[in-house]
Scaffold this active site. Structure first.
Site, PDB file in Angstrom:
ATOM      1  N   CYS A 128       0.808  -1.226   0.000  1.00  0.00           N
ATOM      2  CA  CYS A 128       0.000   0.000   0.000  1.00  0.00           C
ATOM      3  C   CYS A 128       0.839   1.273   0.000  1.00  0.00           C
ATOM      4  CB  CYS A 128      -0.966  -0.011   1.185  1.00  0.00           C
ATOM      5  SG  CYS A 128      -2.206  -1.326   1.077  1.00  0.00           S
ATOM      6  N   HIS A 270      -3.139   6.541   4.874  1.00  0.00           N
ATOM      7  CA  HIS A 270      -3.725   5.300   4.362  1.00  0.00           C
ATOM      8  C   HIS A 270      -4.803   4.816   5.323  1.00  0.00           C
ATOM      9  CE1 HIS A 270      -4.191   1.634   2.227  1.00  0.00           C
ATOM     10  NE2 HIS A 270      -3.875   0.906   3.269  1.00  0.00           N
ATOM     11  N   ASN A 300     -10.730   0.203   1.669  1.00  0.00           N
ATOM     12  CA  ASN A 300      -9.271   0.224   1.611  1.00  0.00           C
ATOM     13  C   ASN A 300      -8.856   0.103   0.151  1.00  0.00           C
ATOM     14  OD1 ASN A 300      -6.543  -0.297   1.662  1.00  0.00           O
ATOM     15  ND2 ASN A 300      -6.652  -2.056   3.040  1.00  0.00           N
TER      16      ASN A 300
END
Length: 342
Positions: A128, A270, A300
């Site tokens: 990520c 994030h 997400n």
């Protein structure tokens, strides 16, 4: 630990001059997702358990025939249009994503072929944190004189790694984090700037935790077999790792730059679940009104998360506004980037 000061006051910097994002049209609510998982598995799931545990009401998912490159190309075209540039104006194209179209060749070439660019093209992958790592890679190439103008894109389709038919409670638990996933794409254009730009970058890596979560298939360990193409991970363990080590990189950034939370127009972080985001605020002291909250309606989005958040606020920024990017990625890595709008 690695600390990278982007530039001194007397040096030129690389700055972001255009931003875009792309969301698939198809919306998947947590209620609908839970119904499909329960029907396919036969497991009795408590009412609204996905929504209650994650705080995620809905997310986007690609349709058949849409891929990571599809989302990246759409975002890239918009970013280039906003920058007033054509594809042949690019010297560097970085596809930076946890998701790829295929193991080989680099998905950057798929994107480049669709755009019609002739830039140096490569992939950057780090879970990520991929998109922020890609921006940092492009920044370094610009400052080194290797490129004048760079396009960094991401296309994330983690919905394709979700286990929709777990065979039992164990598989449901191992793959539960996958039910938070949403698909998205994002793009930024970078070039050298005289004022503002990326003024600070810092990273912290704790690779001893690489087994905590991920998609094991597609590499030399598990080159074949559907079983290895699903996301598996311990969300609680991953959260514990970030809680243990995640604040130190933020503390260093504040000491080094002399900036406090009020000095940032927005803090882009994030986002995995709503409770996880609440815990981030509690641990760091970041004012909630500085956050750009996307997780309840988009889930997400892996590395595209920060790009989507940036696109949502970019048009309202004024010269001199500072943004703090906070990346959290499996592996485990934490990354901060301070950017000032020129």
């Amino acid at each position: 630990m690695h600390i990278d000061h982007a530039a001194t006051a007397s040096e030129r910097r690389a700055g972001i001059i255009a931003v875009a994002s792309c969301l698939p049209e198809r919306e998947v609510t947590s209620g609908r997702l839970q119904e499909s998982v329960a029907a396919a598995s036969g497991l009795p799931l408590p009412p609204r358990v996905l929504e209650r545990v994650t705080g995620i009401v809905s997310r986007r998912a690609v349709a058949d025939g849409e891929y990571a490159s599809t989302l990246a190309v759409r975002a890239a075209r918009t970013a280039l249009e906003r920058a007033g540039l054509a594809p042949h104006d690019l010297d560097l194209l970085v596809f930076a994503s946890a998701t790829r179209d295929m193991a080989e060749p680099a998905t950057a070439h798929v994107v480049q072929a669709a755009l019609g660019s002739r830039a140096h093209a490569l992939d950057v992958t780090n879970a990520c944190n991929s998109f922020v790592n890609g921006i940092d890679t492009a920044r370094a190439m610009i400052l080194a004189g290797r490129a004048r103008r760079a396009l960094v894109v991401t296309g994330e389709t983690p919905s394709r790694a979700v286990r929709h038919a777990p065979s039992g409670a164990g598989q449901l638990r191992d793959g539960f984090a996958g039910y938070t996933f949403g698909d998205a794409g994002a793009a930024v254009v970078l070039e050298a700037v005289e004022r503002g730009g990326i003024v600070d970058v810092d990273t912290e890596t704790h690779s001893e935790h690489w087994r905590v979560g991920g998609i094991p298939g597609g590499g030399s360990r598990h080159p074949r077999g559907d079983e290895h193409t699903y996301f598996r991970g311990d969300g609680g363990e991953l959260r514990a790792v970030f809680e243990k080590v995640g604040t130190s990189v933020l503390d260093r950034m504040r000491r080094r730059t002399g900036l406090d939370w009020d000095d940032f127009r927005h803090v882009l972080v994030h986002q995995v679940t709503v409770p996880y985001l609440d815990r981030f605020v509690e641990l760091t002291g970041v004012p909630r009104d500085r956050l750009v909250v996307t997780v309840p309606t988009l889930g997400n989005m892996a590395s595209a998360t920060l790009g989507v958040q940036l696109d949502r606020v970019h048009a309202g920024l004024r010269p001199g506004d500072r943004l703090l990017f906070v990346g959290l990625g499996g592996g485990v890595s934490i990354m901060t980037m301070v950017w000032e709008k020129a």
